[in-house]
Enzyme design. Sequence first.
Site, PDB file in Angstrom:
ATOM      1  N   GLU A  83       0.791  -1.234   0.000  1.00 10.72           N
ATOM      2  CA  GLU A  83       0.000   0.000   0.000  1.00 10.72           C
ATOM      3  C   GLU A  83       0.823   1.285   0.000  1.00 10.72           C
ATOM      4  O   GLU A  83       0.887   2.001   1.001  1.00 10.72           O
ATOM      5  CB  GLU A  83      -0.951   0.000   1.195  1.00 10.72           C
ATOM      6  CG  GLU A  83      -1.846  -1.213   1.237  1.00 10.72           C
ATOM      7  CD  GLU A  83      -2.968  -1.108   2.275  1.00 10.72           C
ATOM      8  OE1 GLU A  83      -2.849  -0.284   3.189  1.00 10.72           O
ATOM      9  OE2 GLU A  83      -3.961  -1.820   2.132  1.00 10.72           O
ATOM     10  N   GLU A 104      -6.081  -8.031  -0.185  1.00 12.17           N
ATOM     11  CA  GLU A 104      -6.748  -7.776   1.096  1.00 12.17           C
ATOM     12  C   GLU A 104      -8.180  -7.357   0.823  1.00 12.17           C
ATOM     13  O   GLU A 104      -8.448  -6.555  -0.079  1.00 12.17           O
ATOM     14  CB  GLU A 104      -6.098  -6.625   1.898  1.00 12.17           C
ATOM     15  CG  GLU A 104      -4.761  -6.940   2.482  1.00 12.17           C
ATOM     16  CD  GLU A 104      -4.169  -5.777   3.281  1.00 12.17           C
ATOM     17  OE1 GLU A 104      -4.909  -4.857   3.714  1.00 12.17           O
ATOM     18  OE2 GLU A 104      -2.943  -5.779   3.467  1.00 12.17           O
TER      19      GLU A 104
HETATM   20  C1  PNW Z   1      -4.688  -1.788   5.278  1.00 12.02           C
HETATM   21  N1  PNW Z   1      -7.028   4.298   5.151  1.00 12.02           N
HETATM   22  O1  PNW Z   1      -4.434  -0.524   5.798  1.00 12.02           O
HETATM   23  C2  PNW Z   1      -3.447  -2.543   5.702  1.00 12.02           C
HETATM   24  O2  PNW Z   1      -2.765  -3.228   4.707  1.00 12.02           O
HETATM   25  C3  PNW Z   1      -3.600  -3.336   6.939  1.00 12.02           C
HETATM   26  O3  PNW Z   1      -2.384  -3.344   7.606  1.00 12.02           O
HETATM   27  C4  PNW Z   1      -4.732  -2.793   7.782  1.00 12.02           C
HETATM   28  O4  PNW Z   1      -4.845  -3.453   9.006  1.00 12.02           O
HETATM   29  C5  PNW Z   1      -6.011  -2.931   6.958  1.00 12.02           C
HETATM   30  O5  PNW Z   1      -5.903  -2.250   5.724  1.00 12.02           O
HETATM   31  C6  PNW Z   1      -7.249  -2.415   7.668  1.00 12.02           C
HETATM   32  O6  PNW Z   1      -7.143  -1.044   7.958  1.00 12.02           O
HETATM   33  C7  PNW Z   1      -5.147   0.622   5.588  1.00 12.02           C
HETATM   34  O7  PNW Z   1      -7.017   5.102   6.104  1.00 12.02           O
HETATM   35  C8  PNW Z   1      -5.181   1.522   6.637  1.00 12.02           C
HETATM   36  O8  PNW Z   1      -7.579   4.587   4.065  1.00 12.02           O
HETATM   37  C9  PNW Z   1      -5.798   2.732   6.490  1.00 12.02           C
HETATM   38  C10 PNW Z   1      -6.383   3.055   5.275  1.00 12.02           C
HETATM   39  C11 PNW Z   1      -6.358   2.170   4.215  1.00 12.02           C
HETATM   40  C12 PNW Z   1      -5.732   0.941   4.386  1.00 12.02           C
END
Ligand code: PNW
Length: 440
Positions: free
Chosen positions: A167, A351
């Site tokens: 990401e 994911e």
């Molecule tokens: C992903 N946002 O993170 C990650 O790959 C994981 O580590 C995480 O636990 C999962 O999604 C759930 O949050 C994100 O703020 C964290 O847009 C934040 C965002 C997007 C993805």
Amino acid sequence: MRHKRSDFPEGFLFGAATSSYQIEGQSFGGAGRTHWDDFAETPGNVVRGETGARACDHYHRYAEDLDLVAAAGLDAYRFSINWARVLPEGRGPVNAEGLDFYDRLIDAMLERGLKPCATLYHWEMPSALADLGGWRNRDVAQWFGDFTELVMGRLGDRMFSVAPINEPWCVAWLSHFEGHHAPGLRDIRATARAMHHVMLAHGTAIQRMRALGMGNLGGVFNLEWASPADDSPEAQQAAARYDAIYNRWFMGGAFKGAYPALALEGLEPHMPAGWQDDFGTITAPLDWCGINYYTRKVLAPAPGPWPHVQPVEGPLPKTFMDWEIYPDGLHAFLTRTAREYTGDLPLYVTENGLASQDELHGETVDDPWRTEFLDAHLDACRRAMAEGVPLKGYMIWSLLDNYEWALGYEKRFGLVHVDFDTLERKPKTSYHALSKALKG
Ligand code: PNW
């Protein structure tokens, strides 16, 4: 579940995903400090100041956790390798115990018939390198390349697939512009540098792994659908700008060798010198593309500084993260990605999942909403495949309830419930439903 394995083509890969800092326990096994430890220990950044020091203690309980992956009937396990566990200072002396851990972990996957799908950076920037500027420092691409070569020199022959960076939007924008993740900056100049260096590091790591003779290398991008709040040209423009920053920057960089104009309009003045010359590295050919998909945002124009866009409350039902449930966005991204960026390249959903407030009744952990969420998104996958999208697999975030970054341990994404006092694991009803579907 409404779905069963036989609804998908032969060989379609089902997996569960985790990441090192979120489950392992950073205080174990001689790992170095990361910028997440620094960020989390600074008051105000993380709910209750929680850190990944112990997390799920996966470092000691990995065999039990892999048993759960295998018993569910899953084919693949997506995990990450913690930079600071292998190189406590980010470079220099190796923590042999850390490298041995991943060696054992991968062998344990293979013994259970699971395909190891590794990520090399799921946000554990070693503090020693963060102190030198981390993602703002162009040298990060070589530091990361050296780490990649070291780790894959030892483990590369046993991988099913590898992606360098989880990401890039979160690494760059969320962490340097919005300040919600480590290092917690709110600075446009730092953001522009991180937006570029994260792509340069991605391409550098791919090149280093090719030089080792490795195959099945990909990129993992988080995509969020951008819906305009209304029909006005201003709202449409705001959504398009959000889409450019969030999604198209990284896809455009990796697959077209160009960043979108709507994002450059604000970032270009702050870009590091010579950025246009780096696309030869950034577009290093990939064997697959991974998409992490959770939600969409509804966007309105905003006054004030660039990028003049703000999320507004949307009408759809939401998860415990307050994220709208929007499976159509996954279908839209799969078709758009294949059409505009990747063509025939295999795609994976790397994911997809939700946080929920699950109900404990004795030995049972009830989460009917998770089963429903997975079914709805599997529907979106099947629709895209019926339209010719070369989707080859689907991975659930996450195997375990874990450290949900700035939101600490309260937001539970797991198929398996974790009691963070006793560390006991309890498969939820969604785990059992999935397991039945995969075996049926
Ligand atoms: C992903 N946002 O993170 C990650 O790959 C994981 O580590 C995480 O636990 C999962 O999604 C759930 O949050 C994100 O703020 C964290 O847009 C934040 C965002 C997007 C993805």
